[in-house]
Design a protein around this motif. Structure first.
Motif, PDB file in Angstrom:
ATOM      1  N   TYR A   7       0.829  -1.210   0.000  1.00 59.38           N
ATOM      2  CA  TYR A   7       0.000   0.000   0.000  1.00 59.38           C
ATOM      3  C   TYR A   7       0.859   1.253   0.000  1.00 59.38           C
ATOM      4  O   TYR A   7       1.943   1.261   0.563  1.00 59.38           O
ATOM      5  CB  TYR A   7      -0.885   0.057   1.256  1.00 59.38           C
ATOM      6  CG  TYR A   7      -1.843  -1.075   1.369  1.00 59.38           C
ATOM      7  CD1 TYR A   7      -3.049  -1.050   0.673  1.00 59.38           C
ATOM      8  CD2 TYR A   7      -1.569  -2.172   2.167  1.00 59.38           C
ATOM      9  CE1 TYR A   7      -3.941  -2.095   0.765  1.00 59.38           C
ATOM     10  CE2 TYR A   7      -2.468  -3.221   2.263  1.00 59.38           C
ATOM     11  CZ  TYR A   7      -3.642  -3.177   1.561  1.00 59.38           C
ATOM     12  OH  TYR A   7      -4.522  -4.207   1.651  1.00 59.38           O
ATOM     13  N   THR A   9       0.645   4.781   1.720  1.00 55.36           N
ATOM     14  CA  THR A   9      -0.094   5.310   2.863  1.00 55.36           C
ATOM     15  C   THR A   9       0.029   6.834   2.897  1.00 55.36           C
ATOM     16  O   THR A   9       1.041   7.404   2.485  1.00 55.36           O
ATOM     17  CB  THR A   9       0.415   4.728   4.192  1.00 55.36           C
ATOM     18  OG1 THR A   9       1.795   5.032   4.348  1.00 55.36           O
ATOM     19  CG2 THR A   9       0.213   3.224   4.233  1.00 55.36           C
ATOM     20  N   GLU A  22      -5.114   7.322   8.894  1.00 53.81           N
ATOM     21  CA  GLU A  22      -4.256   6.816   7.828  1.00 53.81           C
ATOM     22  C   GLU A  22      -5.135   6.237   6.723  1.00 53.81           C
ATOM     23  O   GLU A  22      -6.105   5.533   6.994  1.00 53.81           O
ATOM     24  CB  GLU A  22      -3.328   5.727   8.362  1.00 53.81           C
ATOM     25  CG  GLU A  22      -2.387   5.195   7.295  1.00 53.81           C
ATOM     26  CD  GLU A  22      -1.433   4.168   7.842  1.00 53.81           C
ATOM     27  OE1 GLU A  22      -0.370   4.559   8.374  1.00 53.81           O
ATOM     28  OE2 GLU A  22      -1.754   2.968   7.750  1.00 53.81           O
ATOM     29  N   ARG A  24      -4.956   4.165   2.830  1.00 57.83           N
ATOM     30  CA  ARG A  24      -4.088   3.287   2.052  1.00 57.83           C
ATOM     31  C   ARG A  24      -4.622   3.147   0.636  1.00 57.83           C
ATOM     32  O   ARG A  24      -5.814   2.971   0.426  1.00 57.83           O
ATOM     33  CB  ARG A  24      -4.007   1.917   2.721  1.00 57.83           C
ATOM     34  CG  ARG A  24      -3.327   1.965   4.076  1.00 57.83           C
ATOM     35  CD  ARG A  24      -3.268   0.602   4.733  1.00 57.83           C
ATOM     36  NE  ARG A  24      -4.575   0.007   4.909  1.00 57.83           N
ATOM     37  CZ  ARG A  24      -5.344   0.144   5.996  1.00 57.83           C
ATOM     38  NH1 ARG A  24      -4.915   0.859   7.000  1.00 57.83           N
ATOM     39  NH2 ARG A  24      -6.499  -0.432   6.075  1.00 57.83           N
ATOM     40  N   HIS A 104      -9.341   2.360   2.830  1.00 55.24           N
ATOM     41  CA  HIS A 104      -8.720   1.967   1.563  1.00 55.24           C
ATOM     42  C   HIS A 104      -9.288   2.826   0.430  1.00 55.24           C
ATOM     43  O   HIS A 104     -10.491   2.803   0.185  1.00 55.24           O
ATOM     44  CB  HIS A 104      -8.986   0.490   1.251  1.00 55.24           C
ATOM     45  CG  HIS A 104      -8.212  -0.437   2.119  1.00 55.24           C
ATOM     46  ND1 HIS A 104      -7.227  -1.255   1.645  1.00 55.24           N
ATOM     47  CD2 HIS A 104      -8.269  -0.659   3.453  1.00 55.24           C
ATOM     48  CE1 HIS A 104      -6.718  -1.951   2.636  1.00 55.24           C
ATOM     49  NE2 HIS A 104      -7.331  -1.601   3.744  1.00 55.24           N
TER      50      HIS A 104
END
Length: 136
Positions: A7, A9, A22, A24, A104
């Motif tokens: 990923y 990030t 966070e 991703r 995500h």
């Protein structure tokens, strides 16, 4: 020897509007776009970061994309050509970033802006279940 990261990030605003979170982006998605295009979408990753950091609005309940996802909408500082040349933001458009509840990123794109609500996408009341932030 460690493999390639799975990923990319980055940090952005929490969907609650308080604090940071966070996010991703799957490396496989980034690599696919870099290899097969459209190239402007690869360069727009810079805009993804901007909109996740300073959204105008965050929606929940994506009726067209993914039911449990979120949409971060904002007007970033610019746009990009396929050659990576930076231009002014697209007039009459808004930049949307779609993420799952777990952070995500799975889609980003320019769309028509609502002419009556600056920083909001056209038909936002019909497209999303609710506005998560700011609270209306």
């Amino acid at each position: 020897m460690a493999g390639a990261p799975k990923y990319w990030t980055l940090q952005g605003a929490s969907p609650s509007g308080h604090g940071r979170q966070e996010f991703r982006i799957p490396s496989s998605l980034v690599e696919h776009i870099q290899r097969y295009g459209p190239q402007h979408k690869f360069h727009e990753l810079r805009l993804v970061k901007e909109v996740l950091e300073l959204p105008t609005v965050i929606f929940t309940g994506l009726r067209e994309e993914q039911e449990d996802g979120l949409c971060y909408a904002g007007i970033p500082s610019g746009s990009y050509t396929n050659e990576g040349k930076r231009k002014a933001p697209l007039k009459g458009k808004i930049f949307l970033v779609f993420v799952t509840e777990s952070g995500h990123v799975f889609q980003w794109r320019w769309e028509e802006a609502d002419p009556k609500m600056e920083g909001y996408p056209l038909d936002w009341r019909e497209r999303f279940e609710s506005q998560k932030w700011p609270k209306s």
